[in-house]
Design a protein around this motif. Structure first.
Motif, PDB file in Angstrom:
ATOM      1  N   ILE A 179       0.830  -1.208   0.000  1.00 51.67           N
ATOM      2  CA  ILE A 179       0.000   0.000   0.000  1.00 51.67           C
ATOM      3  C   ILE A 179       0.865   1.259   0.000  1.00 51.67           C
ATOM      4  N   ALA A 180       1.973   1.228   0.690  1.00 54.02           N
ATOM      5  CA  ALA A 180       2.825   2.417   0.777  1.00 54.02           C
ATOM      6  C   ALA A 180       3.373   2.818  -0.585  1.00 54.02           C
ATOM      7  N   ARG A 181       3.452   1.866  -1.526  1.00 57.89           N
ATOM      8  CA  ARG A 181       3.985   2.154  -2.864  1.00 57.89           C
ATOM      9  C   ARG A 181       2.883   2.237  -3.922  1.00 57.89           C
ATOM     10  N   LEU A 182       1.645   2.136  -3.500  1.00 58.09           N
ATOM     11  CA  LEU A 182       0.535   2.132  -4.441  1.00 58.09           C
ATOM     12  C   LEU A 182       0.403   3.480  -5.149  1.00 58.09           C
ATOM     13  N   GLU A 183       0.325   3.440  -6.479  1.00 55.37           N
ATOM     14  CA  GLU A 183       0.094   4.636  -7.295  1.00 55.37           C
ATOM     15  C   GLU A 183      -1.232   4.443  -8.019  1.00 55.37           C
ATOM     16  N   ARG A 184      -2.276   5.134  -7.552  1.00 55.17           N
ATOM     17  CA  ARG A 184      -3.596   4.899  -8.131  1.00 55.17           C
ATOM     18  C   ARG A 184      -4.545   6.022  -7.730  1.00 55.17           C
ATOM     19  N   SER A 185      -5.563   6.257  -8.545  1.00 55.13           N
ATOM     20  CA  SER A 185      -6.599   7.236  -8.197  1.00 55.13           C
ATOM     21  C   SER A 185      -7.936   6.511  -8.080  1.00 55.13           C
ATOM     22  N   PHE A 186      -8.775   6.972  -7.149  1.00 55.85           N
ATOM     23  CA  PHE A 186     -10.107   6.418  -6.935  1.00 55.85           C
ATOM     24  C   PHE A 186     -11.118   7.556  -7.005  1.00 55.85           C
ATOM     25  N   THR A 187     -12.247   7.299  -7.632  1.00 57.34           N
ATOM     26  CA  THR A 187     -13.324   8.290  -7.700  1.00 57.34           C
ATOM     27  C   THR A 187     -14.458   7.847  -6.791  1.00 57.34           C
ATOM     28  N   LEU A 188     -14.801   8.708  -5.830  1.00 55.03           N
ATOM     29  CA  LEU A 188     -15.851   8.412  -4.859  1.00 55.03           C
ATOM     30  C   LEU A 188     -17.010   9.373  -5.080  1.00 55.03           C
TER      31      LEU A 188
ATOM     32  N   GLY B 154     -17.582   1.829 -14.667  1.00 50.33           N
ATOM     33  CA  GLY B 154     -16.265   2.123 -14.111  1.00 50.33           C
ATOM     34  C   GLY B 154     -15.947   3.604 -14.027  1.00 50.33           C
ATOM     35  N   LEU B 155     -16.971   4.464 -14.133  1.00 52.87           N
ATOM     36  CA  LEU B 155     -16.741   5.904 -14.029  1.00 52.87           C
ATOM     37  C   LEU B 155     -16.475   6.322 -12.586  1.00 52.87           C
ATOM     38  N   ILE B 156     -17.030   5.575 -11.636  1.00 59.07           N
ATOM     39  CA  ILE B 156     -16.756   5.794 -10.219  1.00 59.07           C
ATOM     40  C   ILE B 156     -16.395   4.459  -9.594  1.00 59.07           C
ATOM     41  N   ASP B 157     -15.602   4.515  -8.525  1.00 60.65           N
ATOM     42  CA  ASP B 157     -15.179   3.294  -7.840  1.00 60.65           C
ATOM     43  C   ASP B 157     -16.100   2.938  -6.679  1.00 60.65           C
TER      44      ASP B 157
ATOM     45  N   MET C  18     -21.270   1.485  -1.884  1.00 59.83           N
ATOM     46  CA  MET C  18     -21.688   0.526  -2.898  1.00 59.83           C
ATOM     47  C   MET C  18     -20.623   0.443  -3.989  1.00 59.83           C
ATOM     48  N   TRP C  19     -20.359  -0.767  -4.480  1.00 62.86           N
ATOM     49  CA  TRP C  19     -19.374  -0.937  -5.533  1.00 62.86           C
ATOM     50  C   TRP C  19     -19.781  -2.082  -6.449  1.00 62.86           C
ATOM     51  N   HIS C  20     -19.116  -2.154  -7.609  1.00 60.49           N
ATOM     52  CA  HIS C  20     -19.408  -3.205  -8.571  1.00 60.49           C
ATOM     53  C   HIS C  20     -18.632  -4.469  -8.204  1.00 60.49           C
ATOM     54  N   PRO C  21     -19.213  -5.651  -8.416  1.00 63.36           N
ATOM     55  CA  PRO C  21     -18.533  -6.902  -8.032  1.00 63.36           C
ATOM     56  C   PRO C  21     -17.151  -7.093  -8.648  1.00 63.36           C
ATOM     57  N   ARG C  22     -16.895  -6.493  -9.809  1.00 60.57           N
ATOM     58  CA  ARG C  22     -15.574  -6.702 -10.422  1.00 60.57           C
ATOM     59  C   ARG C  22     -14.462  -6.103  -9.569  1.00 60.57           C
ATOM     60  N   GLN C  23     -14.824  -5.170  -8.661  1.00 60.80           N
ATOM     61  CA  GLN C  23     -13.837  -4.551  -7.779  1.00 60.80           C
ATOM     62  C   GLN C  23     -13.713  -5.285  -6.450  1.00 60.80           C
ATOM     63  N   ASP C  24     -14.561  -6.266  -6.222  1.00 61.15           N
ATOM     64  CA  ASP C  24     -14.682  -6.852  -4.886  1.00 61.15           C
ATOM     65  C   ASP C  24     -13.388  -7.466  -4.381  1.00 61.15           C
ATOM     66  N   ALA C  25     -12.685  -8.200  -5.223  1.00 58.66           N
ATOM     67  CA  ALA C  25     -11.470  -8.895  -4.787  1.00 58.66           C
ATOM     68  C   ALA C  25     -10.195  -8.100  -5.027  1.00 58.66           C
TER      69      ALA C  25
ATOM     70  N   PRO D 280      -7.245  -5.975  -4.292  1.00 59.53           N
ATOM     71  CA  PRO D 280      -6.655  -5.644  -2.987  1.00 59.53           C
ATOM     72  C   PRO D 280      -6.664  -4.153  -2.676  1.00 59.53           C
ATOM     73  N   ALA D 281      -6.370  -3.308  -3.661  1.00 58.05           N
ATOM     74  CA  ALA D 281      -6.337  -1.870  -3.414  1.00 58.05           C
ATOM     75  C   ALA D 281      -7.731  -1.334  -3.125  1.00 58.05           C
ATOM     76  N   HIS D 282      -8.716  -1.804  -3.863  1.00 52.74           N
ATOM     77  CA  HIS D 282     -10.094  -1.366  -3.642  1.00 52.74           C
ATOM     78  C   HIS D 282     -10.590  -1.846  -2.281  1.00 52.74           C
TER      79      HIS D 282
END
Length: 302
Positions: free
Chosen positions: A90-99, A142-145, A276-283, A285-287
């Protein structure tokens, strides 16, 4: 082959690497006879002998030599796709999330969430989108996480987790005449001008039904789309509004709570705020990590 057997690719990788049916069988945990049958299938599929006998051993054909450069990488790709997700750093994770979240949620919890995320994962960017549109299609596309708020309607397709419980409370400016009273009657409450929060612009809600049962009606002076907008009007007027109890408890300058008569307070249902999220994000790790941070921000005080 319409539907190739990926096990053949893994077997081919072992055979080309070991150059021996016996060693390849040992590597894959198979019997020698099973490995021999697999080699026969590979020969039939590829149309090439692949490994031919030379003395006591086997040597690769020209086709097998060319495949030997490609097969290990392909086999590793198959293994990577089919194995469980690895633990991420997680400390090295480079990612953006839309809430997608309401203004009230952002005002009360965003700072706590952003600070905790920044401390654990400085490479993560959180984008907050307004909750004006509650269409679940944004999650599907996939427009929002994550969609955070009160979800009166859900679909079995989507994953939902409860974050917190909230209740509407009455709010007025701190020097409002009703704050000088020990108790407020239904008549006195109804006589106030009211600000109504309604995303669809409706000028009536459950409180009107509770007042009507007592033979009373209130005057709605303004309809706004969010609690922060209602509080801004309340702060500078003699109007009252029903707002998030958690937001008011977090502290709003120039505004205080107004105790409602018991009969009217009972008309205000408790609401459940969920993510609430889509099942494709369920597993992912970052999500999954982010969902945990959001839950902690809502339930664990700093």
């Amino acid at each position: 082959m319409a539907d190739p057997d990926l096990n053949l690719l893994l077997a081919l990788d072992a055979l080309l690497s070991e150059g021996s049916v016996v060693k390849a069988a040992r590597r894959l945990g198979l019997s020698e006879s099973a490995m021999s049958r697999t080699l026969a299938r590979l020969r039939a599929v590829t149309g090439d002998p692949l490994l031919v006998r030379a003395g006591r051993g086997l040597v690769p054909t020209p086709r097998a030599i060319r495949l030997r450069e490609r097969v290990p990488g392909l086999a590793e790709e198959v293994r990577a796709v089919l194995r469980p997700a690895e633990t991420i750093d997680i400390a090295r994770l480079e990612r953006s999330f839309t809430l997608r979240a309401s203004e009230s949620f952002i005002e009360v919890y965003a700072a706590r969430l952003v600070n905790r995320v920044a401390a654990e994962a400085p490479g993560v960017l959180l984008r907050f989108a307004p909750r004006g549109n509650r269409d679940a299609q944004a999650l599907r596309d996939g427009l929002i996480d994550l969609d955070i708020g009160v979800h009166s309607e859900t679909t079995p397709e989507l994953k939902v987790q409860s974050l917190l419980r909230d209740r509407l409370v009455a709010a007025v400016r701190k020097d409002h005449p009703l704050t000088r009273l020990e108790t407020v009657t239904p008549d006195q409450y109804a006589a106030c001008g009211h600000v109504l929060t309604a995303r669809r612009g409706l000028a009536r809600d459950r409180m009107d039904e509770a007042l009507a049962a007592l033979g009373l009606a209130r005057r709605v002076a303004a309809v706004v789309p969010s609690f922060p907008a209602a509080l801004a009007i309340v702060r500078a007027s003699d109007l009252t509004a029903l707002v998030s109890g958690r937001q008011l408890a977090a502290g709003v300058a120039g505004v205080c709570g107004l105790p409602l008569p018991a009969g009217l307070a009972a008309a205000l249902d408790e609401v459940v705020v969920t993510q609430m999220w889509h099942p494709r994000q369920d597993a992912d790790p970052a999500h999954r990590w982010l969902r945990g941070r959001i839950l902690a921000a809502c339930r664990d005080p700093d």
